[in-house]
Design an enzyme around this catalytic site. Structure first.
Site, mmCIF file in Angstrom:
data_model
loop_
_atom_site.group_PDB
_atom_site.id
_atom_site.type_symbol
_atom_site.label_atom_id
_atom_site.label_comp_id
_atom_site.label_asym_id
_atom_site.label_seq_id
_atom_site.Cartn_x
_atom_site.Cartn_y
_atom_site.Cartn_z
ATOM 1 N N ASP A 143 -12.394 -9.395 4.710
ATOM 2 C CA ASP A 143 -13.657 -9.399 3.961
ATOM 3 C C ASP A 143 -14.179 -10.831 3.862
ATOM 4 O OD1 ASP A 143 -13.497 -6.605 3.495
ATOM 5 O OD2 ASP A 143 -14.244 -6.816 1.442
ATOM 6 N N LYS A 196 3.457 -15.213 3.299
ATOM 7 C CA LYS A 196 3.704 -15.976 2.061
ATOM 8 C C LYS A 196 5.215 -16.181 1.982
ATOM 9 C CE LYS A 196 2.377 -17.719 -1.960
ATOM 10 N NZ LYS A 196 1.613 -18.982 -2.043
ATOM 11 N N ASP A 245 -2.368 -18.498 1.348
ATOM 12 C CA ASP A 245 -3.310 -19.198 0.460
ATOM 13 C C ASP A 245 -4.062 -20.293 1.218
ATOM 14 O OD1 ASP A 245 -0.869 -20.527 0.635
ATOM 15 O OD2 ASP A 245 -0.717 -21.002 -1.497
ATOM 16 N N ASP A 255 -6.348 -7.160 4.545
ATOM 17 C CA ASP A 255 -7.496 -6.559 3.860
ATOM 18 C C ASP A 255 -8.377 -7.660 3.269
ATOM 19 O OD1 ASP A 255 -9.087 -4.520 2.602
ATOM 20 O OD2 ASP A 255 -8.048 -4.960 0.722
ATOM 21 N N TYR A 281 0.827 -1.212 0.000
ATOM 22 C CA TYR A 281 0.000 0.000 0.000
ATOM 23 C C TYR A 281 0.860 1.261 0.000
ATOM 24 C CZ TYR A 281 -4.475 -2.284 1.098
ATOM 25 O OH TYR A 281 -5.623 -3.016 1.057
HETATM 26 C C1 IPM Z 1 -10.380 -1.251 3.973
HETATM 27 C C2 IPM Z 1 -10.445 -0.723 2.560
HETATM 28 C C3 IPM Z 1 -9.233 0.152 2.274
HETATM 29 C C4 IPM Z 1 -8.004 -0.744 2.358
HETATM 30 C C5 IPM Z 1 -9.234 0.930 0.953
HETATM 31 C C6 IPM Z 1 -10.474 1.734 0.756
HETATM 32 C C7 IPM Z 1 -8.022 1.818 0.850
HETATM 33 O O1 IPM Z 1 -10.582 -1.762 1.649
HETATM 34 O O2 IPM Z 1 -10.289 -0.440 4.915
HETATM 35 O O3 IPM Z 1 -10.433 -2.459 4.166
HETATM 36 O O4 IPM Z 1 -7.688 -1.478 1.407
HETATM 37 O O5 IPM Z 1 -7.349 -0.694 3.400
HETATM 38 MN MN MN Z 2 -10.948 -3.674 2.579
#
Ligand code: IPM
Ligand code: MN
Ligand code: NAD
Length: 351
Positions: free
Chosen positions: A246, A186, A218, A242, A141
């Site tokens: 999710d 990884k 993975d 990240d 990032y």
């Molecule tokens: C999160 C989001 C952010 C990230 C983006 C919007 C920069 O996906 O907070 O999870 O990847 O950190």
């Molecule tokens: Mn995210």
């Protein structure tokens, strides 16, 4: 107590869920006799439209002098052209870096009332209580980026210092939780991951009471689905964290449920739900505000040290998950405002 809280509603559903979380903090202030002062600022797409900058100087200045920052979400199709000179997400990344919030805590639990919403079979969902500690200010990032017509690069870089500080935070948290830390990397391919694994292992020697295990990312993505109950505290680098969180949110039934707290050495933390600006439902009063409201609970706990108040918010959310109403991502028909009001009623009844 008196506290100054900067609110950054942002884009898409950000303003809708952020307003609900502010309403909950206002109710807490009333019920527990605190004086919370809110100061709203622009970030992301809204800020770009206003001034051309995704993190205006006035916003940054306000955040740096606040006790805590509560953010909605940033981004959306309007600002997503691959050739756009400035993007909403850059503002959020710059804010995380400026606040020095290198440890992003993303707790995951599966509420018993929601087990049928999970894509996993119910028997896999018992006893899930995982705390992800995502490194937030390093890795791909923040490394050097290049872009030409025929090639592009994002450098993934980690220093030992960056790994050490998030490792210590994760071990400290694991020590007061289930004393089991899984580090995800990884290391079979990436040099940054080999440094990561070596550093985590070395820091682990200072925490002999915490059982440390390493897992490649993975297979971790697979194991999160096949044995989520195995995990207690998980530490990983920025990009892996990240993606895995999710995935983890899907286990809980909806991305709209998960909160986060981003912490550094300073007392000012950044609090935001893990979801994005959800352009597909923005402006429709459909967004689930629970991830944002639970982020406000984390703000009360970690930046203001108001544990009873944090628990009151979590209890109110718990009651609404049991009794409803539920927003459409949870299979219900309630609007954002209806869920917010139900949580406010639970709070009023309990305090
Ligand atoms: C999160 C989001 C952010 C990230 C983006 C919007 C920069 O996906 O907070 O999870 O990847 O950190
Ligand atoms: Mn995210
Ligand atoms: P997203 O998280 O915005 O949405 C993914 C899916 O989940 C969508 O179908 C959305 O409707 C649903 N969803 C998300 N939050 C919800 C909620 N509270 N209630 C009900 N449903 C919800 O991810 P995306 O669509 O990939 O990204 C959209 C934009 O958001 C992008 O510009 C991205 O960069 C940005 N983003 C911002 C943040 C942040 O500000 N912290 C986090 C993630 C993504």
């Amino acid at each position: 107590m008196r506290a100054s809280i900067v609110t950054l509603p942002g884009d898409g559903i950000g303003p809708e869920v952020n307003a609900a979380a502010v309403a909950v903090l206002q109710a807490i202030a009333t019920h527990f006799s605190h004086d919370f002062v809110f100061d709203e600022h622009r970030i992301g797409g809204r800020a770009i439209d206003n001034s051309g900058e995704s993190l205006p100087a006035a916003t940054l200045q306000a955040c740096l002098s606040a006790d805590a920052v509560l953010l909605g979400a940033v981004g959306g199709p309007k600002w997503s052209d691959p050739n756009a000179p400035v993007r909403p997400e850059q503002g959020l990344l710059a804010l995380r870096a400026a606040l020095g919030v290198y440890a992003n805590l993303r707790p995951l639990s599966v509420h018993p009332a929601l087990v049928n919403l999970s894509p996993l079979k119910n028997d896999r969902l018992k006893d899930i209580d995982v705390l992800f500690v995502r490194e937030l200010t390093g890795g791909a990032y923040f490394g050097e980026k290049t872009r030409r017509a025929d090639a592009a690069s994002d450098v993934c870089r980690y220093t030992v210092t960056e790994i050490e500080r998030v490792a210590r935070r994760a071990f400290e948290l694991a020590r007061i939780r289930g004393r089991h830390l899984t580090s995800v990397d990884k290391a079979n391919v990436l040099e940054t991951s080999r440094l990561w694994r070596q550093t985590i292992t070395r820091i682990g020697a200072d925490y002999p009471e915490v059982r440390l295990e390493h897992q490649l990312v993975d297979s971790m993505a697979m194991l999160l689905l096949t044995r989520p109950g195995h995990y207690d505290t998980v530490v990983t680098e920025n990009l892996f964290g990240d993606i895995l969180t999710d995935e983890a949110a899907a286990l809980a039934g909806s991305l709209g449920l998960l909160p986060s707290a981003s912490l550094g050495e300073a007392h000012c933390g950044l609090y935001e739900p893990i979801h994005g600006s959800a352009p597909d439902i923005a402006g429709k009063n459909l967004a689930n505000p629970i991830g944002a409201i639970l982020s406000a609970a984390l703000l009360l706990r970690h930046s203001l040290h108001l544990e009873n108040e944090a628990r009151a918010v979590e209890k109110a959310v718990d009651q609404v998950l049991i009794h409803g109403p539920h927003s459409s991502d949870l299979g219900g028909h309630a609007s954002t405002a209806m869920v917010r009001d139900a949580i406010l009623s639970q709070l009023a009844a309990a305090t």
